[in-house]
Design an enzyme around this catalytic site. Structure first.
Site, PDB file in Angstrom:
ATOM      1  N   VAL A 132      -5.723  -5.814   0.945  1.00 11.96           N
ATOM      2  CA  VAL A 132      -5.697  -5.571   2.406  1.00 11.96           C
ATOM      3  C   VAL A 132      -5.185  -6.843   3.071  1.00 11.96           C
ATOM      4  O   VAL A 132      -5.733  -7.925   2.864  1.00 11.96           O
ATOM      5  CB  VAL A 132      -7.104  -5.253   2.971  1.00 11.96           C
ATOM      6  CG1 VAL A 132      -7.009  -4.874   4.453  1.00 11.96           C
ATOM      7  CG2 VAL A 132      -7.791  -4.155   2.187  1.00 11.96           C
ATOM      8  N   GLU A 190       9.907   2.238   3.234  1.00  8.66           N
ATOM      9  CA  GLU A 190      10.457   2.866   2.029  1.00  8.66           C
ATOM     10  C   GLU A 190      11.420   3.981   2.448  1.00  8.66           C
ATOM     11  O   GLU A 190      11.338   4.478   3.576  1.00  8.66           O
ATOM     12  CB  GLU A 190       9.323   3.537   1.226  1.00  8.66           C
ATOM     13  CG  GLU A 190       8.160   2.647   0.894  1.00  8.66           C
ATOM     14  CD  GLU A 190       8.394   1.819  -0.351  1.00  8.66           C
ATOM     15  OE1 GLU A 190       9.319   2.141  -1.112  1.00  8.66           O
ATOM     16  OE2 GLU A 190       7.656   0.841  -0.544  1.00  8.66           O
ATOM     17  N   ASP A 201      -1.641   4.881   3.827  1.00 11.12           N
ATOM     18  CA  ASP A 201      -1.807   3.496   3.354  1.00 11.12           C
ATOM     19  C   ASP A 201      -2.920   2.805   4.166  1.00 11.12           C
ATOM     20  O   ASP A 201      -3.768   2.098   3.609  1.00 11.12           O
ATOM     21  CB  ASP A 201      -0.475   2.742   3.499  1.00 11.12           C
ATOM     22  CG  ASP A 201      -0.610   1.272   3.168  1.00 11.12           C
ATOM     23  OD1 ASP A 201      -0.768   0.946   1.984  1.00 11.12           O
ATOM     24  OD2 ASP A 201      -0.581   0.445   4.112  1.00 11.12           O
ATOM     25  N   LYS A 205      -6.655   1.192   2.836  1.00 10.15           N
ATOM     26  CA  LYS A 205      -7.202  -0.129   3.179  1.00 10.15           C
ATOM     27  C   LYS A 205      -8.524   0.012   3.934  1.00 10.15           C
ATOM     28  O   LYS A 205      -9.436  -0.797   3.772  1.00 10.15           O
ATOM     29  CB  LYS A 205      -6.172  -0.910   3.993  1.00 10.15           C
ATOM     30  CG  LYS A 205      -4.954  -1.273   3.147  1.00 10.15           C
ATOM     31  CD  LYS A 205      -3.766  -1.662   3.969  1.00 10.15           C
ATOM     32  CE  LYS A 205      -2.566  -2.006   3.099  1.00 10.15           C
ATOM     33  NZ  LYS A 205      -1.324  -2.109   3.860  1.00 10.15           N
TER      34      LYS A 205
END
Ligand SMILES: NC(=O)c1ccc[n+]([C@@H]2O[C@H](COP(=O)([O-])OP(=O)(O)OC[C@H]3O[C@@H](n4cnc5c(N)ncnc54)[C@H](OP(=O)(O)O)[C@@H]3O)[C@@H](O)[C@H]2O)c1
Length: 431
Positions: A132, A190, A201, A205
């Site tokens: 993180v 990406e 994502d 985290k």
């Protein structure tokens, strides 16, 4: 000086950054720590392509067993990413009596419980500082620096891609798609950006942060996850006119005996410190009872930033190994004042709502009437000038409302003939 032997799994971006740190800072680190970190083997599926850092060919292997079965390797560093075979490699390393360092948030979010239990069972450790905020020394701070504290909340901008897109939209008045393309061109997104822009994502985290702050391992399916792909430039502009910035926040906060865990675009007052976090930067704002409110800020990605965090984990582990100590991975107790996770329909929040309606008299009264039926009161309302023929934008800020009530009201309103598009509702956090 006893050397601690390291086996590296994954010679990609972060892996090669780590190799260059271990090589170029060898003396610097050993003088600081009193021990030498020796890179014994590097595993990758591709050991032929040229890397940014060159190494002795004898160090490279495409046979994972040369690391897992080597009794001289004390620490395994996993930097291939993804779930499989990273999980199997870490499991095997722990079973073979090695400690582990990983930067793999996706893996820890999904299998952290199982892997931490195995590590504990084997009296070994898993360190994950880079998972993180990359090089921001956050995990050690939460686990050790703030060990005497009880946490009230954590609010994080933990996905640089989404933050870059939202900041560009806000600063340059550009639409989402345009800013996403820009992020991809600059290498901040990406080619398939789903994991970043849809909030997954950030959720990975958040699972790690929730564990560190509240001692609870939640599952992805228990988290409300909304991304930023539906945020339009008009919402960014209207929010700004009302004194807010839109940020993708990962939030875990205590509300009485319940914990809310959620990821979603959020209107934050412009004066709040997190509002000024722009570009690919990350920031984590933690509120705890002794140390007060703290902000951790910095680049949330990058080869050397992430490798810096991995190097710090390696030093921690080498110190423990050298002293012959077993230090539990996370000596964190569940916050026993939390009785359950709050269901998303029970979240209470102020809302920004954007309606696109027919430009006819009585529409506003109709909207307010439906909202009132569900106990939702309006704090402010602005009608924007007509921007297409016969339709106008109505922007509202509500007082605190229950998510369930807002959803019902919007379902009814969406069906009205005068409402021309699905209304946009974004939660507001005053923090
Ligand atoms: N990059 C960052 O800024 C950053 C920050 C914080 C955390 N992290 C985390 O750090 C980890 C590594 O990220 P990265 O950016 O270094 O990724 P990366 O550049 O893609 O490196 C991964 C390396 O592992 C290799 N690999 C992948 N699967 C493999 C397998 N099954 N067997 C053998 N080798 C395999 C890859 O080879 P191919 O390229 O041929 O697939 C590549 O060389 C991830 O968990 C990531 O989430 C990264």
């Amino acid at each position: 000086m006893k050397a601690i032997n390291v086996g590296l799994i994954g010679f990609g971006n972060v892996g090669s950054g780590l190799v260059s740190i271990i090589r170029e800072r060898k003396t610097f680190l050993s003088e600081k720590t009193g021990s030498e970190i020796a890179l014994k083997k590097i595993f990758d599926k591709d050991i032929v392509s040229k890397r940014k850092v060159s190494v002795d060919k004898k160090l490279l292997t495409s046979d994972i067993n040369e690391i897992l079965n080597d009794p001289q390797i004390d620490i395994v560093v996993e930097l291939i990413g993804g779930i499989h075979p990273a999980k199997e490699f870490i499991t095997e390393a722990l079973k073979k009596g090695k400690s582990v360092v990983t930067a793999n948030k996706a893996l820890l979010a999904e299998y952290g419980k199982e892997l931490f239990a195995l590590a504990k069972d084997r009296n070994k450790s898993i360190y994950f500082e880079a998972s993180v905020g990359a090089g921001i020394p956050l995990i050690k701070a939460l686990r050790e620096g703030l060990v005497a504290n009880k946490f009230n909340s954590v609010y994080g901008i933990v996905n640089g891609t989404s933050n870059f897109i939202l900041s560009q939209m806000s600063a340059q008045n550009r639409e989402f798609d345009d800013c996403l393309k820009d992020a991809q061109k600059k290498g901040f997104a990406e080619s398939n950006p789903t994991l970043d822009i849809e909030g997954f994502d950030s959720a990975h985290k958040l699972i790690i942060l929730t564990y560190l702050c509240f001692g609870l391992i939640v599952e992805s399916k228990e988290i409300l996850i909304e991304g930023i792909s539906n945020i339009s430039l008009s919402d960014v502009i209207y929010a700004k006119e009302l004194g807010y910035e839109i940020k993708l926040l990962a939030i875990a906060k205590k509300e009485g005996s319940e914990l809310e865990v959620r990821v979603h675009p959020t209107l934050l007052p412009q004066a709040h410190m997190l509002s000024s976090v722009t570009g690919v930067f990350n920031a984590i704002y933690v509120s705890c009872d002794l140390a007060g409110d703290l902000l951790f800020y910095g680049p949330g990605a990058g080869q050397l930033s992430a490798a810096s965090a991995v190097a710090s984990d390696l030093v921690d582990l080498t110190q423990s190994i050298k002293a012959g100590l077993f230090r539990p991975t996370l000596n964190i107790l569940p916050d026993n004042t939390i009785k359950k996770l709050r269901a998303p329909e029970d979240f209470i929040s102020k809302y920004y709502i954007h309606f696109i309606t027919a430009d006819k008299p009585g529409v506003l009264a109709r909207i307010s009437g439906v909202l009132a039926k569900f106990g939702i009161s309006i704090a402010s309302v602005t009608q924007k000038e007509r921007y297409k023929s016969q339709v106008v934008s109505i922007v509202m800020i509500t007082h605190q409302a229950k998510e369930k009530d807002l959803k019902h009201a919007l379902q009814i309103l969406s069906k009205l003939e005068q409402i021309k598009q699905k209304p946009v509702a974004i939660r507001i956090e005053e923090v």
